[in-house]
Design a protein around this motif. Structure first.
Motif, PDB file in Angstrom:
ATOM      1  N   ASP A 125       0.831  -1.201   0.000  1.00  0.00           N
ATOM      2  CA  ASP A 125       0.000   0.000   0.000  1.00  0.00           C
ATOM      3  C   ASP A 125       0.871   1.259   0.000  1.00  0.00           C
ATOM      4  O   ASP A 125       0.596   2.222  -0.727  1.00  0.00           O
ATOM      5  CB  ASP A 125      -0.928   0.002   1.215  1.00  0.00           C
ATOM      6  N   ALA A 126       1.933   1.234   0.807  1.00  0.00           N
ATOM      7  CA  ALA A 126       2.836   2.390   0.864  1.00  0.00           C
ATOM      8  C   ALA A 126       3.512   2.617  -0.480  1.00  0.00           C
ATOM      9  O   ALA A 126       3.619   3.756  -0.943  1.00  0.00           O
ATOM     10  CB  ALA A 126       3.878   2.180   1.966  1.00  0.00           C
ATOM     11  N   LEU A 127       3.963   1.548  -1.123  1.00  0.00           N
ATOM     12  CA  LEU A 127       4.561   1.682  -2.455  1.00  0.00           C
ATOM     13  C   LEU A 127       3.559   2.290  -3.432  1.00  0.00           C
ATOM     14  O   LEU A 127       3.902   3.120  -4.270  1.00  0.00           O
ATOM     15  CB  LEU A 127       5.018   0.320  -2.980  1.00  0.00           C
ATOM     16  N   GLY A 128       2.305   1.865  -3.310  1.00  0.00           N
ATOM     17  CA  GLY A 128       1.265   2.368  -4.196  1.00  0.00           C
ATOM     18  C   GLY A 128       0.963   3.842  -3.992  1.00  0.00           C
ATOM     19  O   GLY A 128       0.413   4.496  -4.872  1.00  0.00           O
ATOM     20  N   ARG A 129       1.328   4.372  -2.837  1.00  0.00           N
ATOM     21  CA  ARG A 129       1.071   5.787  -2.548  1.00  0.00           C
ATOM     22  C   ARG A 129       2.204   6.698  -3.007  1.00  0.00           C
ATOM     23  O   ARG A 129       2.093   7.916  -2.943  1.00  0.00           O
ATOM     24  CB  ARG A 129       0.800   5.967  -1.053  1.00  0.00           C
ATOM     25  N   LEU A 130       3.298   6.083  -3.456  1.00  0.00           N
ATOM     26  CA  LEU A 130       4.394   6.890  -4.001  1.00  0.00           C
ATOM     27  C   LEU A 130       4.042   7.373  -5.402  1.00  0.00           C
ATOM     28  O   LEU A 130       3.320   6.699  -6.133  1.00  0.00           O
ATOM     29  CB  LEU A 130       5.679   6.061  -4.100  1.00  0.00           C
ATOM     30  N   PRO A 131       4.579   8.507  -5.812  1.00  0.00           N
ATOM     31  CA  PRO A 131       4.458   8.895  -7.222  1.00  0.00           C
ATOM     32  C   PRO A 131       5.057   7.795  -8.084  1.00  0.00           C
ATOM     33  O   PRO A 131       6.037   7.152  -7.691  1.00  0.00           O
ATOM     34  CB  PRO A 131       5.283  10.188  -7.303  1.00  0.00           C
ATOM     35  N   VAL A 132       4.494   7.585  -9.240  1.00  0.00           N
ATOM     36  CA  VAL A 132       4.871   6.434 -10.055  1.00  0.00           C
ATOM     37  C   VAL A 132       6.355   6.434 -10.409  1.00  0.00           C
ATOM     38  O   VAL A 132       6.983   5.379 -10.479  1.00  0.00           O
ATOM     39  CB  VAL A 132       3.981   6.341 -11.315  1.00  0.00           C
ATOM     40  N   GLU A 133       6.950   7.614 -10.614  1.00  0.00           N
ATOM     41  CA  GLU A 133       8.368   7.668 -10.957  1.00  0.00           C
ATOM     42  C   GLU A 133       9.227   7.168  -9.805  1.00  0.00           C
ATOM     43  O   GLU A 133      10.211   6.457 -10.009  1.00  0.00           O
ATOM     44  CB  GLU A 133       8.782   9.100 -11.341  1.00  0.00           C
ATOM     45  N   GLN A 134       8.862   7.544  -8.568  1.00  0.00           N
ATOM     46  CA  GLN A 134       9.601   7.064  -7.400  1.00  0.00           C
ATOM     47  C   GLN A 134       9.390   5.568  -7.208  1.00  0.00           C
ATOM     48  O   GLN A 134      10.324   4.828  -6.893  1.00  0.00           O
ATOM     49  CB  GLN A 134       9.158   7.824  -6.140  1.00  0.00           C
ATOM     50  N   ARG A 135       8.155   5.116  -7.402  1.00  0.00           N
ATOM     51  CA  ARG A 135       7.852   3.687  -7.242  1.00  0.00           C
ATOM     52  C   ARG A 135       8.657   2.850  -8.235  1.00  0.00           C
ATOM     53  O   ARG A 135       9.210   1.808  -7.880  1.00  0.00           O
ATOM     54  CB  ARG A 135       6.359   3.437  -7.440  1.00  0.00           C
ATOM     55  N   ALA A 136       8.734   3.313  -9.483  1.00  0.00           N
ATOM     56  CA  ALA A 136       9.474   2.566 -10.495  1.00  0.00           C
ATOM     57  C   ALA A 136      10.957   2.500 -10.136  1.00  0.00           C
ATOM     58  O   ALA A 136      11.592   1.446 -10.260  1.00  0.00           O
ATOM     59  CB  ALA A 136       9.286   3.210 -11.872  1.00  0.00           C
ATOM     60  N   ALA A 137      11.526   3.619  -9.676  1.00  0.00           N
ATOM     61  CA  ALA A 137      12.946   3.636  -9.314  1.00  0.00           C
ATOM     62  C   ALA A 137      13.225   2.719  -8.134  1.00  0.00           C
ATOM     63  O   ALA A 137      14.181   1.927  -8.144  1.00  0.00           O
ATOM     64  CB  ALA A 137      13.390   5.066  -8.989  1.00  0.00           C
ATOM     65  N   ALA A 171      12.398   8.213   1.763  1.00  0.00           N
ATOM     66  CA  ALA A 171      12.005   9.117   2.849  1.00  0.00           C
ATOM     67  C   ALA A 171      10.499   9.049   3.074  1.00  0.00           C
ATOM     68  O   ALA A 171      10.022   9.008   4.217  1.00  0.00           O
ATOM     69  CB  ALA A 171      12.443  10.542   2.527  1.00  0.00           C
ATOM     70  N   ARG A 172       9.752   9.019   1.999  1.00  0.00           N
ATOM     71  CA  ARG A 172       8.289   8.940   2.134  1.00  0.00           C
ATOM     72  C   ARG A 172       7.859   7.592   2.695  1.00  0.00           C
ATOM     73  O   ARG A 172       6.976   7.514   3.546  1.00  0.00           O
ATOM     74  CB  ARG A 172       7.645   9.194   0.769  1.00  0.00           C
ATOM     75  N   LEU A 173       8.512   6.511   2.235  1.00  0.00           N
ATOM     76  CA  LEU A 173       8.199   5.184   2.776  1.00  0.00           C
ATOM     77  C   LEU A 173       8.520   5.105   4.262  1.00  0.00           C
ATOM     78  O   LEU A 173       7.800   4.450   5.021  1.00  0.00           O
ATOM     79  CB  LEU A 173       8.976   4.102   2.015  1.00  0.00           C
ATOM     80  N   ALA A 174       9.606   5.755   4.678  1.00  0.00           N
ATOM     81  CA  ALA A 174       9.970   5.728   6.099  1.00  0.00           C
ATOM     82  C   ALA A 174       8.862   6.326   6.955  1.00  0.00           C
ATOM     83  O   ALA A 174       8.572   5.839   8.058  1.00  0.00           O
ATOM     84  CB  ALA A 174      11.279   6.481   6.322  1.00  0.00           C
ATOM     85  N   VAL A 175       8.224   7.368   6.431  1.00  0.00           N
ATOM     86  CA  VAL A 175       7.115   7.982   7.177  1.00  0.00           C
ATOM     87  C   VAL A 175       5.868   7.104   7.091  1.00  0.00           C
ATOM     88  O   VAL A 175       5.212   6.821   8.093  1.00  0.00           O
ATOM     89  CB  VAL A 175       6.824   9.401   6.651  1.00  0.00           C
ATOM     90  N   LEU A 176       5.563   6.638   5.867  1.00  0.00           N
ATOM     91  CA  LEU A 176       4.366   5.819   5.677  1.00  0.00           C
ATOM     92  C   LEU A 176       4.425   4.520   6.480  1.00  0.00           C
ATOM     93  O   LEU A 176       3.404   4.014   6.945  1.00  0.00           O
ATOM     94  CB  LEU A 176       4.193   5.479   4.194  1.00  0.00           C
ATOM     95  N   LEU A 177       5.620   3.972   6.623  1.00  0.00           N
ATOM     96  CA  LEU A 177       5.774   2.680   7.300  1.00  0.00           C
ATOM     97  C   LEU A 177       6.387   2.820   8.688  1.00  0.00           C
ATOM     98  O   LEU A 177       6.770   1.821   9.297  1.00  0.00           O
ATOM     99  CB  LEU A 177       6.642   1.745   6.442  1.00  0.00           C
ATOM    100  N   GLY A 178       6.469   4.043   9.190  1.00  0.00           N
ATOM    101  CA  GLY A 178       7.082   4.272  10.500  1.00  0.00           C
ATOM    102  C   GLY A 178       6.411   3.495  11.613  1.00  0.00           C
ATOM    103  O   GLY A 178       7.067   3.073  12.566  1.00  0.00           O
TER     104      GLY A 178
END
Length: 200
Positions: A125-137, A171-178
């Motif tokens: 779910d957290a990966l899905g909330r990233l912008p697609v460019e960040q998710r792909a990278a 950084a965004r995943l760290a917050v989403l999955l904190g």
């Protein structure tokens, strides 16, 4: 020399020259990783299957345009990632959340298996909330293990751009999955605050 003994580049050239089995062998070699990238990028098995099929048809038809400037696998992954990104841009609808596989009549799972499943769903779910460019990278570098240089070739961007997208995504995943860091600490991260952050 059998198809299995030929290099990827030799198989692609043979396919372009009319060898009917060469492309089949190429797909057999790389389909698992191509599928994993498509699935993690799109997060939906049906969409991933469709995108992978579209990508392989494109690769099949464009084999004679391969110039050998990168590895065949890099070329294939670029086609798959582009097919996924095109599909995401076309769909531009609300994300859907898959229901868990377990139903009410299925036997109860051990607590650790439930926790593992919940963690997996939270990460997806957290990966899905990233912008697609960040998710792909992040999918290519952190999940599939590609070097940054290869990921840059696949995505068609500079290495610095891949590093930047990964850093922002992590950084965004760290917050989403904190909240997963210490499940006993109620003050870890308050769910819902991340969604209000602006994503670049």
């Amino acid at each position: 020399m059998t198809a299995a003994e030929r290099s990827d580049a030799e198989l692609l050239r043979a396919h372009a020259a009319g060898d009917l089995r060469a492309f089949e062998e190429l797909v057999r070699r790389h389909r698992d990783r191509l599928w994993a990238v498509a699935l993690r990028t799109l997060r939906d098995p049906e969409d991933a299957a469709d995108a992978l099929q579209e990508a392989l048809i494109s690769a099949y038809r464009a084999a004679d345009s391969f110039r050998g400037e990168s590895a065949v696998t890099t070329w294939l992954h670029r086609i798959v990632v582009n097919a996924c990104l095109d599909r995401i841009r076309r769909r531009q609808s609300r994300p859907t959340v898959s229901l868990p596989d377990a139903g009410p009549q299925e036997p109860a799972e051990a607590r650790d298996r439930i926790a593992e499943r919940d963690t997996r769903l939270a990460v997806e779910d957290a990966l899905g909330r990233l912008p697609v460019e960040q998710r792909a990278a992040i999918t290519l570098v952190d999940i599939e293990g590609y070097p940054v240089a290869d990921a840059a070739l696949i995505l068609g961007v500079a290495e610095g751009t891949v590093k930047s997208r990964c850093a922002r995504g992590r950084a965004r995943l760290a917050v989403l999955l904190g909240h997963l860091r210490n499940l006993d600490d109620p003050a870890a991260v308050t769910p819902g605050t991340v969604g209000r952050e602006e994503v670049r």
